[in-house]
Scaffold this active site. Structure first.
Site, PDB file in Angstrom:
ATOM      1  N   HIS A  34      30.265  28.368  19.327  1.00 22.85           N
ATOM      2  CA  HIS A  34      29.458  29.647  18.925  1.00 22.85           C
ATOM      3  C   HIS A  34      28.211  29.585  19.216  1.00 22.85           C
ATOM      4  O   HIS A  34      27.413  28.758  19.051  1.00 22.85           O
ATOM      5  CB  HIS A  34      29.821  29.725  17.592  1.00 22.85           C
ATOM      6  CG  HIS A  34      29.029  31.063  16.926  1.00 22.85           C
ATOM      7  ND1 HIS A  34      29.493  32.498  17.097  1.00 22.85           N
ATOM      8  CD2 HIS A  34      27.974  31.134  16.048  1.00 22.85           C
ATOM      9  CE1 HIS A  34      28.804  33.336  16.651  1.00 22.85           C
ATOM     10  NE2 HIS A  34      27.793  32.696  16.047  1.00 22.85           N
ATOM     11  N   VAL A  94      47.077  57.886  52.835  1.00 23.71           N
ATOM     12  CA  VAL A  94      46.149  58.136  53.980  1.00 23.71           C
ATOM     13  C   VAL A  94      46.898  58.263  55.429  1.00 23.71           C
ATOM     14  O   VAL A  94      47.727  57.524  55.645  1.00 23.71           O
ATOM     15  CB  VAL A  94      45.203  56.731  54.380  1.00 23.71           C
ATOM     16  CG1 VAL A  94      44.297  56.968  55.370  1.00 23.71           C
ATOM     17  CG2 VAL A  94      44.207  56.407  52.937  1.00 23.71           C
ATOM     18  N   SER A 138      44.296  34.323  57.833  1.00 28.06           N
ATOM     19  CA  SER A 138      44.630  35.623  58.119  1.00 28.06           C
ATOM     20  C   SER A 138      43.563  36.469  58.646  1.00 28.06           C
ATOM     21  O   SER A 138      42.264  35.977  58.681  1.00 28.06           O
ATOM     22  CB  SER A 138      44.829  35.937  56.741  1.00 28.06           C
ATOM     23  OG  SER A 138      43.827  36.180  55.670  1.00 28.06           O
ATOM     24  N   GLU A 196      35.503  44.773  44.804  1.00 29.21           N
ATOM     25  CA  GLU A 196      34.188  43.855  44.886  1.00 29.21           C
ATOM     26  C   GLU A 196      33.289  44.393  45.750  1.00 29.21           C
ATOM     27  O   GLU A 196      32.039  44.538  45.361  1.00 29.21           O
ATOM     28  CB  GLU A 196      34.744  42.650  45.354  1.00 29.21           C
ATOM     29  CG  GLU A 196      35.656  41.720  44.290  1.00 29.21           C
ATOM     30  CD  GLU A 196      35.695  40.355  44.805  1.00 29.21           C
ATOM     31  OE1 GLU A 196      35.147  39.700  45.832  1.00 29.21           O
ATOM     32  OE2 GLU A 196      36.630  39.541  43.839  1.00 29.21           O
ATOM     33  N   GLU A 242      43.659  55.209  47.086  1.00 26.70           N
ATOM     34  CA  GLU A 242      44.671  54.047  46.589  1.00 26.70           C
ATOM     35  C   GLU A 242      46.136  54.575  46.803  1.00 26.70           C
ATOM     36  O   GLU A 242      46.256  55.672  46.147  1.00 26.70           O
ATOM     37  CB  GLU A 242      44.166  53.296  45.574  1.00 26.70           C
ATOM     38  CG  GLU A 242      45.457  52.433  44.561  1.00 26.70           C
ATOM     39  CD  GLU A 242      45.662  51.429  45.538  1.00 26.70           C
ATOM     40  OE1 GLU A 242      45.133  50.552  45.904  1.00 26.70           O
ATOM     41  OE2 GLU A 242      47.117  51.031  45.681  1.00 26.70           O
TER      42      GLU A 242
END
Ligand code: FAD
Ligand code: NAD
Length: 467
Positions: free
Chosen positions: A445, A238, A146, A188, A204
């Site tokens: 643990h 946008v 891609s 990221e 977003e």
């Protein structure tokens, strides 16, 4: 003309793994790659370089913010972006050379050049210097991967309006960066630069960041990243981004329909990726492509032409390296006459922020929409002794089980080392474990894995031990 049993076009994690498995199964195998290095998006401009920069920037962030409390005094800590990029390039080169070594070891013929179908059994390979080679093959696997996607108005110019590929090679630390898309790449790579001091603003379209993951994770990650200095503009559409020479100006419509403008040094466009088949000559074969540009495959990953298969980002499903790899192995085994199995319900997803985000199975929202009756158990990371010892106290583990059978249906976590922790859940769910099964096995643990046990206890009987 060279003749092969199998020829794979594309050397990403799908293609090179398919080649190894084909060779292991005794097939005469060729791999075609248009670039001079092997490994595809993942090794060259994806998984590996992004994780190299995430790790370097995390070390820097710790040195600046956390060393003092650990009792380590350091003076004049500086981020040297050029050295970070150089180290990243070295890691990429080593990893890509490792793939070359694996090809040689398995007697796989690598042909560098653009692969293009002449007909369903013949491929022309055109090298950079124009030299052409013809390859004839009984079976062909398309693994061409891609490329970054974008929408009208946000076309990357690769200078100020950039994709992940350019972001991984920036030679300066920007003062401010706009990120279009609050998905995996945006968060990221946004984290890399935020840790180095860049002001990150995410624009977003959806109501939350990482909108396809469980809402508990998006809420917690939003909180974590805001503390790191991220600013989020959610539900913003946008309209355009313009390169103004020394910076960019972005125009968007907010949820009220009002126009807002933002400026920054750079704009990273991270709104998904699209399948790549340009120049492949599919029209000479009759291989069908759907309206999303994906090569159409059946359940056996066979295209509409029976000797041609396709795997990885170029077909439907999540665009992840481990998904591509499993598909590569699957097709190789089918070609060898075996009956392999692939489980698309249990592909783990990870976002390598810090703390890391990881998930497998269904989200609470998906299960509720399906009308399933479920039990949900959660455990906060801050309740772990190990978390306090290492000062990584942010996050939560959530286990979702069927209300009647107690079978685990989804595990969602944000925690230090969640990328590795999630494998317990993948293994348990592959064997159809109940929440009680997980809660009754030993967890060492002190480790972060105790949070998985506690969340399973909370889901199965609502009796976590340490909260
Ligand atoms: P690709 O890796 O894209 O490889 C395809 C190859 O085919 C390329 O080398 C290309 O040059 C070659 N090719 C294409 N057409 C031709 C042709 N006609 N002739 C010859 N060669 C051709 N996934 C994860 O699981 N974990 C991660 O942490 C992760 N991080 C990522 C970070 C970033 C910034 C990006 C961009 C992606 C990340 N991904 C991650 C996604 C991952 O890189 C892809 O899912 C994966 O690379 C897909 O593998 P593939 O083999 O299908 O294709
Ligand atoms: P993504 O699908 O993860 O995120 C894209 C984001 O952009 C979504 O939140 C979406 O709502 C938003 N968006 C879409 N159109 C928009 C618009 N017009 N305006 C504003 N926001 C918009 O895609 P990505 O982050 O570009 O990553 C691409 C692929 O690479 C993903 O499929 C991912 O699986 C893969 N990847 C994986 C990893 C990993 O496994 N850690 C890391 C990086 C990339």
């Amino acid at each position: 003309m060279s003749n092969y049993d199998v020829t794979i076009i594309g050397s990403g994690p799908g293609g090179y793994v398919a080649a190894i498995r084909c060779a292991q199964l005794g097939m005469k195998t060729a791999l075609i790659e248009k670039y001079s290095t092997l490994g595809g998006t993942c090794l060259n401009v994806g998984c590996i370089p992004s994780k190299a920069l995430l790790d370097s920037s995390e070390h820097y962030h710790n040195a600046v913010h956390n060393f003092k409390e650990h009792g380590i005094d350091v003076k004049d800590v500086k981020a040297n972006i050029k050295q970070m990029i150089q180290r990243k390039n070295d890691v990429v080169a080593q990893t890509s050379n490792g793939v070359k070594f694996l090809m040689d070891k398995n007697n796989i013929d690598v042909h560098h050049g653009m692969g293009s179908f002449i007909d369903k059994n013949t491929i022309k390979v055109t090298a950079d210097d124009g030299t052409e080679t013809s390859i004839s093959s009984k079976y062909i696997i398309i693994a061409t991967g891609s490329k970054p996607n974008f929408f009208p108005g946000m076309e990357p110019d690769k200078k100020r309006i950039i994709t992940s590929t350019e972001a991984l090679n920036l030679q300066e630390i920007p003062k401010k960066m706009l990120v279009i898309g609050g998905g995996v790449i945006g968060l990221e790579l946004g984290s890399v630069f935020a840790r180095l001091g860049t002001k990150i603003e995410v624009v977003e379209f959806a109501k939350t960041i990482i909108p396809t993951m469980d809402s508990t994770l998006s809420k917690e990650l939003t909180r974590v990243l805001k503390k790191e200095g991220f600013k989020f503009h959610l539900e913003h559409r946008v309209q355009k981004v313009e390169n103004k020479g020394k910076g960019v100006v972005l125009t968007a419509l907010n949820k009220k329909g009002e126009e807002v403008t933002m400026d920054a040094d750079y704009c990273l466009v991270a709104v998904g990726r699209k399948p790549y088949t340009a120049g492949l000559g599919l029209e000479n074969t009759g291989v069908a492509v759907n309206d999303r540009g994906q090569v159409e495959v059946n359940d056996h990953l066979q295209t509409s032409v029976s000797n041609i298969y396709a795997i990885g980002d170029v077909i439907r499903g999540s665009m992840l390296a481990h998904k591509a790899e499993e598909e590569g192995v699957y097709v190789a085994e089918i070609l060898a006459g075996q009956k392999p199995h692939i489980n698309y319900n249990l592909i783990p997803g990870v976002v390598y922020t810090w703390p890391e985000v990881a998930a497998v199975g269904k989200t609470e929202e998906e299960l509720k929409a399906e009308g399933r009756t479920i039990k949900v158990g959660q455990f906060p990371i801050k309740a772990l002794g190990r978390a306090r010892a290492s000062m990584d106290t942010q996050g939560v583990v959530k286990v979702i089980a069927d209300a009647e059978t107690d079978e685990v249906l989804g595990v969602h976590m944000i925690a230090a080392r969640a990328a590795d922790l999630i494998m317990e859940a993948v293994t348990a769910m592959e064997y159809r474990a109940s929440a009680e099964d997980i809660s009754r096995i030993y967890h060492p643990h002190p480790t972060y894995s105790e949070a998985v046990k506690e969340a399973a206890l909370a889901a199965t009987e609502n009796r976590p031990l340490h909260v």
